[in-house]
Design a protein around this motif. Structure first.
Motif, PDB file in Angstrom:
ATOM      1  N   GLU A  14       0.825  -1.221   0.000  1.00 41.13           N
ATOM      2  CA  GLU A  14       0.000   0.000   0.000  1.00 41.13           C
ATOM      3  C   GLU A  14       0.851   1.259   0.000  1.00 41.13           C
ATOM      4  N   LEU A  15       2.058   1.163   0.550  1.00 40.11           N
ATOM      5  CA  LEU A  15       2.962   2.312   0.580  1.00 40.11           C
ATOM      6  C   LEU A  15       4.237   1.960  -0.168  1.00 40.11           C
ATOM      7  N   LYS A  16       4.861   2.980  -0.755  1.00 37.66           N
ATOM      8  CA  LYS A  16       6.111   2.765  -1.471  1.00 37.66           C
ATOM      9  C   LYS A  16       7.262   2.887  -0.466  1.00 37.66           C
ATOM     10  N   PRO A  17       8.129   1.867  -0.397  1.00 34.87           N
ATOM     11  CA  PRO A  17       9.206   1.905   0.597  1.00 34.87           C
ATOM     12  C   PRO A  17      10.298   2.910   0.245  1.00 34.87           C
ATOM     13  N   GLU A  18      10.908   3.500   1.271  1.00 33.27           N
ATOM     14  CA  GLU A  18      12.055   4.404   1.086  1.00 33.27           C
ATOM     15  C   GLU A  18      13.323   3.564   0.983  1.00 33.27           C
ATOM     16  N   ARG A  19      14.290   4.070   0.199  1.00 34.44           N
ATOM     17  CA  ARG A  19      15.614   3.428   0.136  1.00 34.44           C
ATOM     18  C   ARG A  19      16.551   4.174   1.080  1.00 34.44           C
ATOM     19  N   CYS A  20      17.419   3.416   1.788  1.00 31.28           N
ATOM     20  CA  CYS A  20      18.343   4.096   2.699  1.00 31.28           C
ATOM     21  C   CYS A  20      19.554   4.642   1.938  1.00 31.28           C
ATOM     22  N   GLY A  21      19.884   3.992   0.810  1.00 30.36           N
ATOM     23  CA  GLY A  21      20.999   4.456  -0.002  1.00 30.36           C
ATOM     24  C   GLY A  21      22.362   3.943   0.438  1.00 30.36           C
ATOM     25  N   HIS A  22      22.414   3.157   1.500  1.00 33.44           N
ATOM     26  CA  HIS A  22      23.719   2.733   2.033  1.00 33.44           C
ATOM     27  C   HIS A  22      23.861   1.227   2.256  1.00 33.44           C
ATOM     28  N   CYS A  23      22.745   0.520   2.382  1.00 38.22           N
ATOM     29  CA  CYS A  23      22.826  -0.890   2.797  1.00 38.22           C
ATOM     30  C   CYS A  23      23.251  -1.780   1.619  1.00 38.22           C
ATOM     31  N   GLU A  24      23.397  -3.083   1.889  1.00 39.59           N
ATOM     32  CA  GLU A  24      23.805  -4.039   0.849  1.00 39.59           C
ATOM     33  C   GLU A  24      22.848  -3.982  -0.335  1.00 39.59           C
ATOM     34  N   TRP A  25      21.552  -3.966  -0.017  1.00 42.12           N
ATOM     35  CA  TRP A  25      20.534  -3.945  -1.082  1.00 42.12           C
ATOM     36  C   TRP A  25      20.675  -2.683  -1.942  1.00 42.12           C
ATOM     37  N   CYS A  26      20.831  -1.518  -1.288  1.00 39.72           N
ATOM     38  CA  CYS A  26      20.920  -0.255  -2.032  1.00 39.72           C
ATOM     39  C   CYS A  26      22.217  -0.193  -2.839  1.00 39.72           C
ATOM     40  N   ARG A  27      23.308  -0.737  -2.265  1.00 38.23           N
ATOM     41  CA  ARG A  27      24.576  -0.769  -3.020  1.00 38.23           C
ATOM     42  C   ARG A  27      24.418  -1.586  -4.296  1.00 38.23           C
ATOM     43  N   MET A  28      23.685  -2.718  -4.144  1.00 38.38           N
ATOM     44  CA  MET A  28      23.553  -3.653  -5.257  1.00 38.38           C
ATOM     45  C   MET A  28      22.685  -3.105  -6.381  1.00 38.38           C
ATOM     46  N   THR A  29      21.745  -2.222  -6.033  1.00 42.57           N
ATOM     47  CA  THR A  29      20.712  -1.855  -7.003  1.00 42.57           C
ATOM     48  C   THR A  29      20.766  -0.394  -7.423  1.00 42.57           C
ATOM     49  N   LYS A  30      21.762   0.365  -6.924  1.00 38.47           N
ATOM     50  CA  LYS A  30      21.715   1.796  -7.237  1.00 38.47           C
ATOM     51  C   LYS A  30      22.124   2.058  -8.687  1.00 38.47           C
ATOM     52  N   VAL A  31      21.583   3.124  -9.239  1.00 38.03           N
ATOM     53  CA  VAL A  31      21.854   3.525 -10.621  1.00 38.03           C
ATOM     54  C   VAL A  31      22.470   4.921 -10.567  1.00 38.03           C
ATOM     55  N   ILE A  32      23.593   5.085 -11.250  1.00 43.97           N
ATOM     56  CA  ILE A  32      24.272   6.385 -11.212  1.00 43.97           C
ATOM     57  C   ILE A  32      23.715   7.269 -12.327  1.00 43.97           C
ATOM     58  N   ARG A  33      22.969   8.283 -11.973  1.00 47.23           N
ATOM     59  CA  ARG A  33      22.306   9.125 -12.981  1.00 47.23           C
ATOM     60  C   ARG A  33      23.041  10.423 -13.256  1.00 47.23           C
ATOM     61  N   LYS A  34      23.831  10.876 -12.293  1.00 48.51           N
ATOM     62  CA  LYS A  34      24.629  12.091 -12.523  1.00 48.51           C
ATOM     63  C   LYS A  34      25.742  12.111 -11.502  1.00 48.51           C
ATOM     64  N   PRO A  35      26.826  12.872 -11.791  1.00 45.71           N
ATOM     65  CA  PRO A  35      27.898  12.912 -10.792  1.00 45.71           C
ATOM     66  C   PRO A  35      27.410  13.638  -9.538  1.00 45.71           C
ATOM     67  N   ARG A  36      27.941  13.258  -8.402  1.00 52.43           N
ATOM     68  CA  ARG A  36      27.567  13.999  -7.205  1.00 52.43           C
ATOM     69  C   ARG A  36      28.745  14.861  -6.761  1.00 52.43           C
ATOM     70  N   ILE A  37      28.433  15.950  -6.145  1.00 53.21           N
ATOM     71  CA  ILE A  37      29.475  16.838  -5.652  1.00 53.21           C
ATOM     72  C   ILE A  37      30.005  16.274  -4.340  1.00 53.21           C
ATOM     73  N   LEU A  38      31.298  16.135  -4.233  1.00 53.19           N
ATOM     74  CA  LEU A  38      31.891  15.587  -3.006  1.00 53.19           C
ATOM     75  C   LEU A  38      31.590  16.509  -1.845  1.00 53.19           C
ATOM     76  N   GLU A  39      31.059  15.922  -0.783  1.00 50.75           N
ATOM     77  CA  GLU A  39      30.745  16.725   0.409  1.00 50.75           C
ATOM     78  C   GLU A  39      31.908  16.683   1.369  1.00 50.75           C
ATOM     79  N   VAL A  40      32.084  17.766   2.079  1.00 49.69           N
ATOM     80  CA  VAL A  40      33.121  17.784   3.109  1.00 49.69           C
ATOM     81  C   VAL A  40      32.576  17.034   4.325  1.00 49.69           C
ATOM     82  N   VAL A  41      33.386  16.101   4.853  1.00 48.63           N
ATOM     83  CA  VAL A  41      32.934  15.409   6.069  1.00 48.63           C
ATOM     84  C   VAL A  41      33.526  16.006   7.332  1.00 48.63           C
TER      85      VAL A  41
END
Ligand code: ZN
Length: 274
Positions: A247-274
């Motif tokens: 009934e609801l669309k799940p959110e992706r965390c963007g960091h876990c094994e599943w997200c690593r395996m399935t992510k699609v690179i659509r544009k370069p990202r700007i490196l953030e300062v940590v």
């Protein structure tokens, strides 16, 4: 919907049961713990049987410790037969247990030595093994599979890197909070209470992979169990149920094994300062 029998491990961990029931491990996956990223998409895929966390040596070691300390002889034989990867396949050690699994034998021996010296570690593992309990929390069906339901206590056996190590994620955590074992204990305690009428203390029998290994029996205090249970709100469970049934669309965390395996690179990202 058919009512899945939960009697065998295959049924208990099967998709029918995972879709019908919630469990401590589902909550850990949906809600996250300091050490496990909350990822709704991964959790839904797991519940629907469309993704399985990749098996690794550490997991197999943990399962081998479990079966050696709480399993019957037959279960131990079956485990060895179904895990040929534990044995060396080449060279002069061919057919022998690999080093890390030999270490498991030392860990098991260490636990028995505690008993010989008058310790209570092994006694905490006495009771009904792999007891399945079910119950209802905020209107949702739950299942739990207890390592040990003893006479007046619940014990879960954990194989850990180190019992004393602290882990950092916006603060320092012991291994129990890090991996959400407090949440697991809280759910088990509630399901056992609903099944038997007894509210029992929750113990973690921990054994480390260090050489020599460390051994401990830890009672998770009731206020820690209550705090963990406070995260299990009606709203959180309603959301999980709605995510599981689509009934609801799940959110992706963007960091876990599943997200690593399935992510699609659509544009370069700007490196953030940590
Ligand atoms: Zn994720």
């Amino acid at each position: 919907m058919t009512i899945p029998s939960l009697s065998s491990p295959e049924d208990y961990y099967g998709t029918d049961a995972n879709m019908r029931y919630m469990s401590a491990s589902q909550l850990k996956s949906f809600l996250g713990t300091p050490g496990i990223a909350a990822c709704e998409e991964r959790a839904v895929m797991e519940a629907q049987g469309l993704w399985q966390r990749p098996s690794n040596k550490a997991l197999t070691m943990g399962s081998y410790v479990d079966v050696m300390l709480t399993g019957t002889d037959t279960e131990q034989d079956e485990f060895r037969e179904s895990h040929p990867e534990m044995y060396s396949s080449r060279g002069p050690t061919k057919g022998q247990l690999k080093v890390e699994f030999k270490a498991v034998n030392d860990m098991v021996e260490r636990a028995h030595e505690d008993a010989k010296n008058g310790g209570i570690f092994m006694r905490s593992l006495q009771g009904e093994k792999q007891r399945v309990v079910t119950g209802i929390i905020h209107g949702h069906e739950f299942k739990g599979r207890l390592d040990v339901l003893g006479d007046g206590f619940i014990t879960d056996l954990k194989t850990v890197e180190s019992i004393e190590r602290r882990y950092f994620n916006e603060g320092w955590w012991d291994f129990i909070s890090w991996w959400g074992y407090d949440l697991q204990g809280a759910i088990y305690q509630e399901l056992v209470y609903q099944t038997t009428g007894n509210k029992l203390p929750f113990y973690i029998a921990a054994i480390s992979k260090q050489t020599p290994c460390d051994l401990d029996l830890i009672q998770v205090p009731q206020d820690r169990l209550d705090e963990a249970m406070a995260r299990v709100t009606p709203d959180a469970l309603d959301r999980i149920a709605a995510l599981k049934n689509g009934e609801l669309k799940p959110e992706r965390c963007g960091h876990c094994e599943w997200c690593r395996m399935t992510k699609v690179i659509r544009k370069p990202r700007i490196l953030e300062v940590v």
